[in-house]
Design a protein around this motif. Structure first.
Motif, PDB file in Angstrom:
ATOM      1  N   ARG B 228      42.813  14.351  33.671  1.00  0.00           N
ATOM      2  CA  ARG B 228      42.988  15.807  33.607  1.00  0.00           C
ATOM      3  C   ARG B 228      41.935  16.510  32.759  1.00  0.00           C
ATOM      4  O   ARG B 228      41.777  17.717  32.866  1.00  0.00           O
ATOM      5  CB  ARG B 228      44.380  16.154  33.084  1.00  0.00           C
ATOM      6  CG  ARG B 228      45.483  15.772  34.057  1.00  0.00           C
ATOM      7  CD  ARG B 228      46.834  16.318  33.639  1.00  0.00           C
ATOM      8  NE  ARG B 228      47.813  16.121  34.686  1.00  0.00           N
ATOM      9  CZ  ARG B 228      48.013  16.952  35.700  1.00  0.00           C
ATOM     10  NH1 ARG B 228      47.309  18.060  35.803  1.00  0.00           N
ATOM     11  NH2 ARG B 228      48.916  16.694  36.616  1.00  0.00           N
ATOM     12  N   GLY B 229      41.239  15.767  31.918  1.00  0.00           N
ATOM     13  CA  GLY B 229      40.260  16.402  31.054  1.00  0.00           C
ATOM     14  C   GLY B 229      40.882  16.942  29.785  1.00  0.00           C
ATOM     15  O   GLY B 229      42.108  17.036  29.665  1.00  0.00           O
ATOM     16  N   ALA B 230      40.011  17.283  28.822  1.00  0.00           N
ATOM     17  CA  ALA B 230      40.479  17.704  27.503  1.00  0.00           C
ATOM     18  C   ALA B 230      41.324  18.966  27.580  1.00  0.00           C
ATOM     19  O   ALA B 230      42.288  19.135  26.851  1.00  0.00           O
ATOM     20  CB  ALA B 230      39.292  17.921  26.562  1.00  0.00           C
ATOM     21  N   GLY B 231      40.964  19.874  28.500  1.00  0.00           N
ATOM     22  CA  GLY B 231      41.703  21.130  28.603  1.00  0.00           C
ATOM     23  C   GLY B 231      42.533  21.219  29.870  1.00  0.00           C
ATOM     24  O   GLY B 231      43.092  22.271  30.170  1.00  0.00           O
ATOM     25  N   GLY B 232      42.597  20.138  30.633  1.00  0.00           N
ATOM     26  CA  GLY B 232      43.349  20.153  31.886  1.00  0.00           C
ATOM     27  C   GLY B 232      42.555  20.684  33.068  1.00  0.00           C
ATOM     28  O   GLY B 232      43.101  20.950  34.127  1.00  0.00           O
ATOM     29  N   PHE B 233      41.235  20.828  32.912  1.00  0.00           N
ATOM     30  CA  PHE B 233      40.413  21.486  33.926  1.00  0.00           C
ATOM     31  C   PHE B 233      39.505  20.534  34.689  1.00  0.00           C
ATOM     32  O   PHE B 233      38.558  20.965  35.352  1.00  0.00           O
ATOM     33  CB  PHE B 233      39.543  22.569  33.278  1.00  0.00           C
ATOM     34  CG  PHE B 233      40.327  23.653  32.597  1.00  0.00           C
ATOM     35  CD1 PHE B 233      41.406  24.226  33.225  1.00  0.00           C
ATOM     36  CD2 PHE B 233      39.968  24.102  31.336  1.00  0.00           C
ATOM     37  CE1 PHE B 233      42.131  25.236  32.602  1.00  0.00           C
ATOM     38  CE2 PHE B 233      40.681  25.110  30.706  1.00  0.00           C
ATOM     39  CZ  PHE B 233      41.772  25.683  31.336  1.00  0.00           C
TER      40      PHE B 233
END
Lengths: 386, 386
Positions: B228-233
């Motif tokens: 998902r990545g560090a920020g969910g993006f």
């Protein structure tokens, strides 16, 4: 269960010296169990008494702080670069206790000759440290996969299908000093550089580590762990296409990042084709005194790095992009162009230029990562001690 | 502990009907404990007796197979597309029990109006299914992050900062049928399409799922889980640079993949600028009857997709690249060019064209993923039943 509890206690002590009472509180084990486990760890040479613990405000006899034993088993790291060899010993606390680096051109050399040089270097570093290594990890600029540390391909060394552990072991035997029986693992230099950043830096849990020596590599760290890919080959950042119709790369494709930001490309752009020795130092020296060709070449490399990094950021959403290896030293001249590209191309999510950072470990990263990996494995599983 | 054991038993049954003895053998729990837990799961409506289990060759009374209850709680999925809305109910076994899709142009519409239409569709799908949903997951073509299903940006809808759960709930209340009190989550459509591929397909643990509706998205699945990545993006594949000096993208950057393989770009290349309705169906129809402009446009999109995918493969080393969403239907005309690019650009690791596959779920993937996510959450944690 005893083995798991030994690891639990040792892991707690590894976060910083603490008293038996603090270890008990941190682990949920009883005071008595902690004392017994601590005695075993001390007897095994992994833990030492460090003197009185910091006063905790509690009534009673002050506790004695337990710490990892700086004279305990060490971590031995080795590095085969295109133009250098390296050896490093760290103690259980991660402190460097032995360090050797030798400039030597390894491109096209027989692995056996390289391993003989490396074995001598390792022997010297171990002698300097005074420690007994628990294992050895070898950092190489290529794809390592399968069992037994098989180096599948290292284009910049001209090596293919080299069983690294099997190649190094006879050289260690010849060099003497009892290193020939150590467990040997190998990994890609960028992977170990990325892990060093995670272990020794103060980086986030999710980042993209980009580094260069002769080639360009990356490590993708997700949730604090390395993303290795289905076949163990993740991180070939140097072969991300930047200009699909660009110059042909050694890999056979066109316009790979390495054709813009790798050693040969940057030297060529700086008018230094064929320069010998340490290309990073050479370019840093030239750019440092204001050489316009060197500065323009590094700005061009920075633009290409920024384009490829922007694609990776849009795909992976890391908290940071960390510039390591040789790039760390060249960062003053790479960063402005990289930052401009990232700002222009990372537009669909939050981004700010502070997310592009420079490794404090620089070119020492991969070798430190190799050595520290060994002691981290000891702490994570001290095994059936005592 | 009882809750964890309920989940353990339910998870075992979810892999396929099996007798109490088989569940005991598979979980390490005693026969008696399994019987007690099974009674609770039956009483809670999650599990049913399915009749005699397959003969196991063992002596004794044949066991009765336990299976997930097809009349138990359902999973409710919703989808907001640029040109359609969708609603889907699956039962605990993942079978579709209610399905609604309505073509409607949502670009620039007020969220409240879209949610009113969607609530009616959800109501109809739930009525068709005869099931009581446990929760609702909403698939949207945009960046979802933070708490409460905040849609940060959906360029193709023209939406920004829409709190999806809070926007949908009043519409559900107005539509009646008791859906307004359901827990509501939201996720990016490509993420849910990728998860559907993992859950309903027979895909590997590590793959890159690439899909298109109006925009171009991707899901990165690593070790069976979504990155998902560090920020969910993570997964903004449509904004990976393909030609850094190419046309300006809606995101502000130049030469993003979406400028070559997104709806507007492909329609333009096919001489169909401004065509209304379903662009994927239109292009598939044209290409299917041999229209040279449509075929050339799709070949061009395939080349750009292949270039960007090659970069992602070099970076991530997935076992497969799966073409899903609208691209699955266009695959016959995209694949040859994509395969050529991947073959030419993925050269530093093993690769073969069989690693580029086409989703069997196609455009149904994101909505199926949304609904199945709900029942998987129920199975993973049935909660304090009984």
């Amino acid at each position: 269960m005893r083995r798991a509890n030994l690891a639990l206690v040792l892991g707690t002590i590894a976060s910083g010296p603490r008293s038996r009472a603090e270890v008990a509180a941190g682990t949920g084990l009883t005071r008595a169990a902690v004392s017994s486990l601590a005695e075993q760890l001390i007897a095994a040479g992994l833990v030492v008494e460090e003197g009185p613990a910091a006063p905790s405000g509690k009534v009673g006899r002050p506790g004695t702080a337990l710490g990892l034993n700086p004279a305990g088993p060490g971590g031995l790291g080795a590095e085969i670069g295109v133009r250098h060899l390296g050896a490093c010993v760290v103690d259980l606390r991660g402190e460097v206790r032995g360090w050797r680096r030798r400039e030597v051109s390894n491109h096209g050399r027989e692995p056996a000759a390289v391993m003989a040089d490396l074995a001598h270097l390792l022997h010297e570093a171990v002698a300097e440290s005074g420690l007994r290594p628990a294992a050895l990890t070898l950092a190489v600029p290529g794809l390592v996969g399968g069992s037994g540390g098989m180096l599948q391909r290292a284009a910049n060394l001209g090596w293919q299908d080299v069983p690294l552990a099997a190649a190094l072991r006879p050289a260690l035997r010849t060099a003497g000093g009892g290193l020939a029986d150590l467990p040997i693992e190998a990994d890609n230099e960028a992977n170990l550089g990325g892990l060093a950043e995670r272990w020794l830096g103060e980086g986030p849990e999710d980042f993209l580590y980009v580094s260069a020596e002769a080639g360009v590599g990356a490590a993708i760290v997700v949730g604090g762990r390395l993303l290795r890919g289905a076949g163990g080959f993740a991180g070939e950042f140097g072969h991300v296409p930047v200009h699909p119709d660009g110059p042909r790369c050694a890999c056979g494709a066109h316009g790979c990042l390495e054709q813009y930001a790798g050693e040969a490309a940057v030297l060529r752009a700086a008018g230094l084709t064929g320069a010998r020795g340490d290309w990073v130092a050479l370019l840093a020296d030239r750019a440092g005194v204001g050489d316009p060709a060197a500065r323009a070449a590094l700005a061009g490399a920075g633009t290409a790095l920024g384009t490829a990094a922007a694609g990776a950021v849009n795909l992976l959403d890391p908290a940071e992009v960390v510039l390591g290896g040789g790039y760390a030293r060249l960062a003053p001249w790479l960063l402005p162009a990289m930052r401009a590209e990232l700002a222009a191309r990372v537009t669909v999510r939050p981004w700010s230029e502070e997310r592009l950072t420079v490794s404090r470990l620089g070119r020492r990263g991969p070798l430190l990562g190799a050595a520290v990996r060994v002691v981290r494995a000891v702490v994570a599983d001290p095994g059936p001690v005592g």
